[in-house]
Design an enzyme around this catalytic site. Structure first.
Site, PDB file in Angstrom:
ATOM      1  N   ASP A  79      -8.882  -5.668  24.809  1.00 45.95           N
ATOM      2  CA  ASP A  79      -8.783  -6.164  26.176  1.00 45.95           C
ATOM      3  C   ASP A  79      -8.186  -7.562  26.230  1.00 45.95           C
ATOM      4  O   ASP A  79      -8.100  -8.267  25.219  1.00 45.95           O
ATOM      5  CB  ASP A  79     -10.152  -6.159  26.847  1.00 45.95           C
ATOM      6  CG  ASP A  79     -11.171  -7.029  26.108  1.00 45.95           C
ATOM      7  OD1 ASP A  79     -11.221  -6.970  24.870  1.00 45.95           O
ATOM      8  OD2 ASP A  79     -11.921  -7.779  26.779  1.00 45.95           O
ATOM      9  N   GLU A 146     -14.216  -7.356  24.849  1.00 47.65           N
ATOM     10  CA  GLU A 146     -14.700  -8.581  24.194  1.00 47.65           C
ATOM     11  C   GLU A 146     -14.843  -9.721  25.182  1.00 47.65           C
ATOM     12  O   GLU A 146     -15.760 -10.529  25.095  1.00 47.65           O
ATOM     13  CB  GLU A 146     -13.732  -8.968  23.063  1.00 47.65           C
ATOM     14  CG  GLU A 146     -14.210 -10.099  22.168  1.00 47.65           C
ATOM     15  CD  GLU A 146     -13.748 -11.486  22.617  1.00 47.65           C
ATOM     16  OE1 GLU A 146     -14.185 -12.475  22.008  1.00 47.65           O
ATOM     17  OE2 GLU A 146     -12.948 -11.565  23.583  1.00 47.65           O
TER      18      GLU A 146
END
Length: 486
Positions: A79, A146
């Protein structure tokens, strides 16, 4: 997309990074990039696994003669942080990132670039694809989410991975090896308010603090940058006393791990005080510009007349809201005693907004010392509880304690020294790497983190230094050749 990117070296890394920029992958919306990476692994004929939370694991056997080496896990997160300039039209759920070469850097047009952690993911993909590298058994671990809670790391189960050494590729200074990181904790704040009719004879304004740099709430918290929310509440604290300002709505910040760059409020003041109020805004803009002349040269604080809102927050609760957020700790709380120059404990007042009859806030606390993190949480609870707010703490994750006897640390120090003629710096980081969580699930892992030079992550000014990507890749390739035997 600037085609010059395809000419950059190492081309095998940049081509994968380019592919990642074309796939929308904001945190919590990683399905497309998960599918992309899964297809990539399967097309290579490699064992490819998706775990129950969405992490992707791809295994590549050792090259001939390297079967006796310890297994290595190359780890990065899929991400990226979705941040854009106020005037940029971009939908992070649909639009590709417009990356381009700018001198010695690659950056993006008005948005975050996603080099955090796209470069690390691209490097792992290049290793998996390569047929000319020398390495032992390799596993690539691509985690999800994350940036907004480390959901992937939290959800990783023991027994899925076989390796002994974790190489995290999510650090942002070439020539440095990271062996520790801070833990974190989310603070969620909520005021229950009452809404009242707007007093008669008032003039409404939209206040806007814009032009701040923002940045990563771990990496950049010590740079002295302005926090748009703190600046807004500093003004409101005084404006309430001097002008009897009433708040209709607030909207400041965006992500818990990004220093807020913008903050807005709709307020009303008595019409006979409107001129003095406008003057006060200009005076505060001058004060802020003076105080942040070097760190925030583009800072702007403006007031613009707007249509009267239908309601405002009741005055008693408004006073408590203003004082609590104005008094909330923000920035560096304590520097480390053991590691010179390292921030030990900090808080980022990241988000404040009105939601019907509620005023909500969010902070991210970080510390490499668990007791200090707990003490900061208690201090914040004391402040907001006194003001009548509800505050709860979620998403806590541990720090990563340095291991001075790390075998991979010794290997990488030696490799770097032989290849580049100097010993890399050994550091801990105030940001929250996934290593702390991952090491809790796999306590036998020997862990280290490194990466190329990335500046201004989590902001639209994010950029990655081109020359350091080549050094990062060369260092990774040479390290894989020198992994210790089992």
């Amino acid at each position: 997309m600037n085609k010059e990117i395809f000419k950059l070296e190492p081309q095998r890394v940049w081509k994968h990074f380019h592919s990642l920029t074309q796939i929308p992958r904001p945190s919590k919306s990683e399905k497309a990039v998960i599918d992309f990476v899964v297809k990539f692994g399967k097309d290579l004929g490699l064992e490819t696994i998706i775990d129950e939370v969405g992490n992707v694991i791809i295994r590549k056997p050792a090259t001939p003669g390297m079967e006796d080496r310890k297994g290595v896990i190359l780890q990065g997160h899929l991400d990226m942080v979705p941040q854009k300039n106020n005037d940029k039209v971009h939908d992070f759920e649909k639009d590709p990132i417009e990356a381009y070469v700018d001198g010695e850097w690659v950056t993006a047009n008005g948005t975050t670039l996603g080099a955090d952690n796209g470069i690390g993911v691209a490097a792992a993909m290049a290793v998996l694809e390569a047929t000319d590298l020398v390495h032992g058994p390799v596993e690539a671990l691509f985690t999800i989410d994350e940036e907004t809670g480390m959901t992937g790391a939290f959800g990783l189960k023991p027994g899925l991975l076989k390796g002994d050494i974790l190489i995290n590729m999510d650090s942002e200074d070439e020539g440095e090896l990271y062996v520790g990181c801070a833990g974190g904790l989310d603070a969620n704040i909520e005021f229950n308010t009452k809404l009242e009719s707007v007093p008669q004879g008032t003039t409404a304004y939209k206040l806007a603090i814009t032009g701040l740099k923002g940045g990563h709430s771990g990496m950049d918290i010590n740079l002295g940058r302005g926090n748009s929310i703190k600046l807004l509440f500093r003004f409101l604290y005084n404006a309430e006393k001097e002008f009897g300002v009433r708040i209709a709505s607030i909207d400041g910040g965006s992500l818990r791990n990004a220093i807020p760059r913008e903050a807005f409020a709709v307020v009303v003041v008595s019409a006979d005080k409107a001129t003095a109020f406008e003057k006060a805004v200009k005076e505060y803009e001058s004060i802020y510009k003076s105080e942040f002349a070097l760190s925030e040269p583009s800072l702007s604080f403006t007031s613009e007349k707007t249509g009267n809102p239908s309601t405002v927050i009741d005055s008693q609760k408004q006073t408590k809201v203003i004082r609590a957020f104005f008094g909330c700790p923000n920035g560096v709380v304590r520097m480390s005693d053991s590691i010179p120059g390292l921030v030990e404990t900090s808080n980022n007042l990241a988000r404040v907004y009105t939601d019907g009859e509620k005023v909500k806030g969010q902070c991210l606390l970080r510390s490499s010392v668990d007791s200090s993190k707990d003490a900061l949480a208690q201090k914040m609870a004391a402040i907001f509880e006194l003001a009548g707010a509800n505050i709860n703490f979620t998403g806590g994750y541990p720090g990563w304690k340095p291991n001075p006897n790390s075998a991979i640390l010794k290997v990488m120090q030696d490799v770097y020294n032989k290849k580049f003629g100097k010993v890399p710096e050994i550091k801990a980081i105030h940001a929250g790497l996934e290593c702390g969580l991952l090491g809790g699930v796999y306590p036998n892992w020997d862990m280290i983190s490194f990466g190329p030079t990335i500046r201004h992550p989590h902001s639209p000014d994010e950029k990655v230094n081109i020359a350091t990507v080549q050094k990062f890749w060369d260092f990774l390739v040479e390290t894989l050749k020198n992994i210790p035997k089992k």
